[in-house]
Enzyme design. Structure first.
Site, PDB file in Angstrom:
ATOM      1  N   GLY A 136       0.449   5.101 -12.663  1.00  0.00           N
ATOM      2  CA  GLY A 136       1.425   4.148 -12.184  1.00  0.00           C
ATOM      3  C   GLY A 136       2.193   3.129 -13.407  1.00  0.00           C
ATOM      4  O   GLY A 136       3.235   2.600 -13.148  1.00  0.00           O
ATOM      5  N   ALA A 179      -2.314   2.897 -11.535  1.00  0.00           N
ATOM      6  CA  ALA A 179      -2.735   2.435 -10.317  1.00  0.00           C
ATOM      7  C   ALA A 179      -4.123   2.076 -10.103  1.00  0.00           C
ATOM      8  O   ALA A 179      -4.978   2.629 -11.072  1.00  0.00           O
ATOM      9  CB  ALA A 179      -2.320   3.224  -9.240  1.00  0.00           C
ATOM     10  N   GLU A 236      -2.897  11.516 -13.403  1.00  0.00           N
ATOM     11  CA  GLU A 236      -3.300  11.552 -12.085  1.00  0.00           C
ATOM     12  C   GLU A 236      -4.040  12.758 -11.626  1.00  0.00           C
ATOM     13  O   GLU A 236      -5.038  12.840 -11.140  1.00  0.00           O
ATOM     14  CB  GLU A 236      -2.223  11.277 -11.004  1.00  0.00           C
ATOM     15  CG  GLU A 236      -1.637   9.908 -11.085  1.00  0.00           C
ATOM     16  CD  GLU A 236      -0.307   9.693 -12.073  1.00  0.00           C
ATOM     17  OE1 GLU A 236      -0.255  10.549 -12.790  1.00  0.00           O
ATOM     18  OE2 GLU A 236       0.319   8.742 -11.838  1.00  0.00           O
ATOM     19  N   GLU A 277       4.965   5.114 -14.624  1.00  0.00           N
ATOM     20  CA  GLU A 277       6.045   4.939 -13.689  1.00  0.00           C
ATOM     21  C   GLU A 277       6.603   3.633 -13.764  1.00  0.00           C
ATOM     22  O   GLU A 277       7.882   3.385 -13.196  1.00  0.00           O
ATOM     23  CB  GLU A 277       5.501   5.361 -12.325  1.00  0.00           C
ATOM     24  CG  GLU A 277       4.948   6.778 -12.411  1.00  0.00           C
ATOM     25  CD  GLU A 277       4.137   6.988 -11.341  1.00  0.00           C
ATOM     26  OE1 GLU A 277       2.916   6.364 -10.923  1.00  0.00           O
ATOM     27  OE2 GLU A 277       4.512   7.934 -10.318  1.00  0.00           O
TER      28      GLU A 277
HETATM   29  C1  HXC Z   1      -8.952   0.403 -12.014  1.00  0.00           C
HETATM   30  C2  HXC Z   1      -9.087   0.517 -14.345  1.00  0.00           C
HETATM   31  C3  HXC Z   1      -8.290   1.423 -14.647  1.00  0.00           C
HETATM   32  C4  HXC Z   1      -7.287   1.668 -13.358  1.00  0.00           C
HETATM   33  C5  HXC Z   1      -8.963   0.868 -16.396  1.00  0.00           C
HETATM   34  N1  HXC Z   1      -9.596   0.220 -15.657  1.00  0.00           N
HETATM   35  N2  HXC Z   1      -8.148   1.858 -15.570  1.00  0.00           N
HETATM   36  N3  HXC Z   1      -9.334  -0.142 -13.235  1.00  0.00           N
HETATM   37  N4  HXC Z   1      -7.932   1.459 -12.177  1.00  0.00           N
HETATM   38  N5  HXC Z   1      -6.329   2.715 -13.478  1.00  0.00           N
HETATM   39  C6  HXC Z   1     -10.853  -0.641 -15.876  1.00  0.00           C
HETATM   40  C7  HXC Z   1     -12.159   0.202 -16.151  1.00  0.00           C
HETATM   41  O1  HXC Z   1     -12.650   0.668 -14.938  1.00  0.00           O
HETATM   42  C8  HXC Z   1     -12.802  -0.999 -17.000  1.00  0.00           C
HETATM   43  O2  HXC Z   1     -13.324  -1.475 -16.005  1.00  0.00           O
HETATM   44  C9  HXC Z   1     -11.750  -1.604 -17.647  1.00  0.00           C
HETATM   45  O3  HXC Z   1     -10.493  -1.232 -16.911  1.00  0.00           O
HETATM   46  C10 HXC Z   1     -11.600  -1.131 -19.144  1.00  0.00           C
HETATM   47  O4  HXC Z   1     -11.427   0.160 -19.154  1.00  0.00           O
HETATM   48  P1  HXC Z   1     -12.124   1.158 -19.984  1.00  0.00           P
HETATM   49  O5  HXC Z   1     -12.245   2.528 -19.515  1.00  0.00           O
HETATM   50  O6  HXC Z   1     -13.523   0.622 -20.262  1.00  0.00           O
HETATM   51  O7  HXC Z   1     -11.429   1.125 -21.377  1.00  0.00           O
HETATM   52  P2  HXC Z   1     -11.281   2.426 -22.485  1.00  0.00           P
HETATM   53  O8  HXC Z   1     -12.563   3.031 -22.797  1.00  0.00           O
HETATM   54  O9  HXC Z   1     -10.687   1.732 -23.690  1.00  0.00           O
HETATM   55  O10 HXC Z   1     -10.347   3.322 -21.876  1.00  0.00           O
HETATM   56  C11 HXC Z   1      -9.127   3.104 -21.517  1.00  0.00           C
HETATM   57  C12 HXC Z   1      -8.307   4.222 -20.703  1.00  0.00           C
HETATM   58  C13 HXC Z   1      -9.360   4.283 -19.341  1.00  0.00           C
HETATM   59  C14 HXC Z   1      -8.320   5.505 -21.403  1.00  0.00           C
HETATM   60  C15 HXC Z   1      -7.009   3.755 -20.021  1.00  0.00           C
HETATM   61  O11 HXC Z   1      -9.541   3.120 -18.556  1.00  0.00           O
HETATM   62  C16 HXC Z   1      -8.652   5.225 -18.125  1.00  0.00           C
HETATM   63  O12 HXC Z   1      -8.640   6.482 -18.353  1.00  0.00           O
HETATM   64  N6  HXC Z   1      -8.228   4.355 -17.256  1.00  0.00           N
HETATM   65  C17 HXC Z   1      -7.583   5.447 -16.094  1.00  0.00           C
HETATM   66  C18 HXC Z   1      -6.173   5.822 -16.435  1.00  0.00           C
HETATM   67  C19 HXC Z   1      -5.420   6.535 -15.272  1.00  0.00           C
HETATM   68  O13 HXC Z   1      -6.141   7.771 -14.816  1.00  0.00           O
HETATM   69  N7  HXC Z   1      -4.219   6.121 -14.613  1.00  0.00           N
HETATM   70  C20 HXC Z   1      -3.839   6.766 -13.487  1.00  0.00           C
HETATM   71  C21 HXC Z   1      -4.380   6.236 -12.222  1.00  0.00           C
HETATM   72  S1  HXC Z   1      -3.786   6.998 -11.046  1.00  0.00           S
HETATM   73  P3  HXC Z   1     -15.098  -2.118 -16.010  1.00  0.00           P
HETATM   74  O14 HXC Z   1     -15.171  -2.909 -14.723  1.00  0.00           O
HETATM   75  O15 HXC Z   1     -15.675  -0.686 -16.024  1.00  0.00           O
HETATM   76  O16 HXC Z   1     -15.151  -2.881 -17.204  1.00  0.00           O
HETATM   77  C22 HXC Z   1      -2.083   6.376 -10.743  1.00  0.00           C
HETATM   78  C23 HXC Z   1      -1.506   7.137  -9.570  1.00  0.00           C
HETATM   79  C24 HXC Z   1      -0.387   6.183  -9.267  1.00  0.00           C
HETATM   80  O17 HXC Z   1      -1.611   5.773 -11.296  1.00  0.00           O
HETATM   81  C25 HXC Z   1       0.278   6.544  -8.061  1.00  0.00           C
HETATM   82  C26 HXC Z   1      -0.651   6.631  -6.811  1.00  0.00           C
HETATM   83  C27 HXC Z   1       0.024   6.371  -5.373  1.00  0.00           C
END
Ligand code: HXC
Length: 257
Positions: A108, A65, A131, A111
């Site tokens: 997400g 998400a 998360e 999911e």
């Molecule tokens: C918003 C995101 C994002 C996310 C990546 N980006 N994941 N933006 N939401 N979930 C953005 C980064 O900010 C970055 O933008 C660009 O995408 C590239 O990501 P990087 O981190 O620079 O890439 P990398 O170093 O290769 O790392 C990849 C990654 C990391 C390991 C996947 O991005 C990461 O950990 N992302 C979050 C994963 C996560 O925690 N997902 C769960 C989300 S919570 P910029 O602008 O900086 O270039 C969820 C809840 C669901 O899903 C239910 C809720 C109700």
């Protein structure tokens, strides 16, 4: 219809929906949700479409998400807008769906893949529910569907530590049906979708409904439900065509009705 965050293509009786927010690794913001739901519901209503493939990019199916969109929200924002409940409609489609997952399928994203009926992964796929590392928990069914898919032991570890699984582990655990080389993933997913779309459309819907019922009910009730549908397929012309074609040693031509 044109969309800003997804691409929709049709080929024969299959449709391909591609998440297209490369700058955010396909993070699922509200626009993505609304567009995926609108596009797939339109495809679901189309009798010429027999299977829908959902995919992302090679680097990311979806990295979760959209954290930046969620960050400032209050409890009241989330509750009153019923945040993410529209995703449930993806799981309620009657047309079979295939998730073709390459790269990150986190939070997400994982999911979303689990909301699809068949889950194919490339050898680069990474699955997880991280998360907890953000101070939240899964919100699109991850704690429930992951547990049903891989069992309590692994689901609990993934949800409590945020550890991710590679494709091989996901296949061993039963989360994905098959792992294929990344270069072959889309062709393989479209081939599977073409096979499904070539079956009798109503019978494929019933098969999907029967399998999905197993998640909602007891064994005895599920078997009873299956038996009713099994009897019902004898009212579908495609049953006569399928069995006649077998007896006549030819390929069946299903009427999609
Ligand atoms: C918003 C995101 C994002 C996310 C990546 N980006 N994941 N933006 N939401 N979930 C953005 C980064 O900010 C970055 O933008 C660009 O995408 C590239 O990501 P990087 O981190 O620079 O890439 P990398 O170093 O290769 O790392 C990849 C990654 C990391 C390991 C996947 O991005 C990461 O950990 N992302 C979050 C994963 C996560 O925690 N997902 C769960 C989300 S919570 P910029 O602008 O900086 O270039 C969820 C809840 C669901 O899903 C239910 C809720 C109700």
């Amino acid at each position: 219809m044109t969309y800003g965050t997804i691409l929709v293509e049709r080929k024969d009786r299959t449709a391909l929906v591609t998440l297209n927010r490369p700058e955010a690794l396909n993070a699922l913001n509200l626009q993505v949700m609304n567009e995926v739901v609108a596009a797939t519901e339109e495809l679901d209503r189309d009798p010429d479409i027999g299977c829908i493939v959902l995919t992302g990019s090679e680097r990311a199916f979806a990295a979760g998400a959209d954290i930046k969109e969620m960050r400032p929200r209050s409890y009241m924002d989330m509750y009153l807008s019923d945040w993410f409940t529209a995703w449930d409609r993806l799981g309620a489609l009657r047309t079979p769906t295939v998730a073709a997952v390459s790269g990150y399928a986190l939070g997400g994203g994982c999911e979303l893949a689990m909301l699809c009926d068949i889950l194919l992964a490339s050898d680069t796929a990474v699955f997880g529910q991280p998360e907890i590392k953000l101070g939240v928990i899964p919100g699109i069914g991850g704690s429930q569907r992951l547990t049903r898919a891989v069992g309590k032991a692994k689901a609990m570890e993934l949800c409590l530590t945020g550890r991710t699984m590679d494709a091989a582990e996901a296949e061993r655990a039963g989360l994905v049906s098959r792992v294929v080389p990344a270069a072959d993933l889309l062709a393989e997913a479209l081939s599977v979708a073409g096979t499904v779309a070539g079956m009798s459309a109503p019978v494929a819907m019933m098969a999907k409904e029967a399998v999905n019922r197993s998640f909602e009910t007891t064994l005895a009730e599920g078997v009873r439900f299956e038996r009713r549908l099994f009897h019902a397929v004898f009212a579908v012309e495609d049953q006569k065509e399928g069995m006649t074609a077998f007896a006549e040693k030819r390929v069946p031509v299903f009427g999609h009705r």
